[in-house]
Design an enzyme around this catalytic site. Structure first.
Site: not given
Ligand code: GLY
Ligand code: MN
Ligand code: MN
Length: 472
Positions: A416, A316, A420
């Protein structure tokens, strides 16, 4: 392939193909199981996992693990089959219509007390013309090393006899409740079969999620599992590299996807571990965007969150890059902030640390960084721009079992963080449509965290050198 034509073909084939396989075909049977390619776990790995599971089960308890369902895509076409992970974890069996029963007290079969019983579908020459050779009970015993293998269609009867002798059954097929047609109860409607056996017999049998026992085992990866995951990760890293090398403004998101997944399959991965997420421009701000149809434009970022699945284990990885090979100052500022948060969170993945600690670290860094850049005010909630967790466990499932453990050696988790900033956000529009996530796969060891995907370019400068290098 449509069925009416296929049926004609089948009828003509039946005229020339013998009902059973020839001796030569039988002799080469093992070779036909292409899923066994020499890079599989040895049978002892599965035997040890079953032994550990049996040790955790108490007298009077049992565990039943079933294969995944074949899911219809449309009309004559089914989705590609993917085995349910718990059965795969304990047997390596990838066939449909298979199941494992584990019974610490054993069950009497042919005069012996048997603790492990595998069920697989019997061979059927007609089906094999269409779907390839199946193991059948005899070969399944050789392939898996489980000595007692019975035909799958005997499972329901076995359970009927067995359930009155048990007080607790660990079971893991709940999820199919939601996909079984509530009107038509077919032959393989397992929740209905299990329920009717239980209800009609008025048994006092407690049913518990098999994950209660297996999740903890699956969370700690063995050396062989880590090596398998490293393969999935290395293949994925090559896919990312390849897609970035090809990049140029005007490329469609699906072209990046094609390049990524071409590398996955070329390097032996069976599948992506999850639908590839390739977002350009405004789509970088959609966390799990996977339509992948938009055309990228000069000056935009592209976010690729993609991981290959190799022999049941998924990687991932996310990389974000400027499609024209040069970050704008705003894109670079956000990129470097996410990179700093990720670097510090990776260091945090130490034995004894709580699962949420790396997330807290990343959140603090991103929060103060966004204030410094003037995107957020002091005291604002960072979740406005960083609205997901920093980590999840990784393994056979991309979002693997477990969540709030204390970190221990052998655990693998993603790190991660992301920022945004969709169009319309309450900040200077120069920041709009910047979405950045950087995701790596981290192994917890006694001597600290090890980034298993560290081989893939990660800093802004490394990314700029790579992007479009096939064109330069
Ligand atoms: N690939 C999905 C995720 O990162 O959670
Ligand atoms: Mn992830
Ligand atoms: Mn991801």
């Amino acid at each position: 392939m449509s069925r009416p034509v296929s049926l004609l073909l089948l009828l003509s084939l039946l005229a020339i193909v013998p009902a059973s396989l020839t001796r030569a075909q039988e002799a080469g049977l093992y070779e036909h199981f292409d899923v066994y390619d020499g890079d599989n776990f040895p049978r002892t790995e599965y035997a040890n996992r079953r032994k550990q599971t049996l040790e955790k089960l108490k007298s009077g308890e049992g565990m039943l693990l079933r294969s995944a369902e074949v899911r219809n895509r449309s009309n004559d076409v089914d989705y590609e089959f993917r085995q349910r992970n718990n059965l795969l974890y304990l047997t390596g069996v990838t066939e449909t219509q298979s199941a494992l029963l584990l019974l610490p007290d054993g069950v009497e079969i042919d005069g012996k007390r048997i603790q492990e019983v595998l069920f697989v579908a019997e061979r059927n020459p007609t089906h094999e013309i269409w779907e390839g050779i199946r193991m059948g009970p005899e070969v399944a015993a050789q392939v898996t090393g489980i000595t007692t293998v019975l035909p799958y269609d005997k499972l329901a009867k076995r359970l009927e006899d067995l359930f009155p002798t048990l007080n607790k059954l660990y079971y893991d097929s709940w999820t199919i409740e939601s996909i079984v047609d509530p009107v038509v109860e077919g032959e393989f409607n397992w929740p209905a079969i299990v329920r009717s056996i239980l209800e009609e017999s008025e048994l006092d049998l407690e049913i518990e999620d098999a994950g209660t026992i297996l999740n903890g085992m699956r969370a700690i990866k063995s050396e062989r599992e880590i090596a398998m995951m490293q393969k999935a990760i290395d293949i994925s890293a090559e896919g990312h590299r390849e897609a970035m090398r090809m990049a140029k403004p005007g490329m469609f998101e699906y072209e990046f996807e094609a390049s990524m997944e071409y590398a996955f399959r070329r390097l032996g991965a069976e599948d992506p571990g999850y639908p590839s997420i390739i977002g350009s421009g405004p789509n970088t701000c959609i966390l799990h965007y996977n339509t992948n149809r938009r055309k990228s434009l000069d000056g935009e970022l592209v976010l690729m969150d993609c991981g290959a699945e190799y022999h049941g284990y998924s990687a991932d990885i996310t990389r974000t890059f400027p499609v024209n090979g040069k970050f704008t100052p705003e894109q670079r500022a956000i990129y470097n902030l996410v990179l700093e948060a990720q670097t510090e969170a990776i260091k945090e993945c130490k034995v004894g640390v709580q699962f949420w600690d790396p997330h807290k670290k990343a959140g603090q860094i991103i929060s103060s960084g966004l204030v410094k850049l003037g995107i957020m005010k002091e005291g604002d909630d960072v979740r406005k721009y960083f609205m997901h967790g920093t980590s999840h466990f990784l393994g056979m499932d991309v979002h693997d079992v477990g969540d709030d453990y204390t970190l221990q050696p052998g655990m693998v988790l993603t790190v991660e963080p992301g920022i945004y900033i969709p169009e319309g956000s309450k900040c200077d529009p120069k920041w709009w449509n910047i979405g950045v996530r950087i995701e790596d796969d981290v192994l917890v060891t006694k001597s600290g965290s090890v980034n298993l995907s560290a081989g893939l370019e990660r800093t802004a400068d490394e990314i700029e050198r790579l992007v479009g290098s096939k064109r330069k």
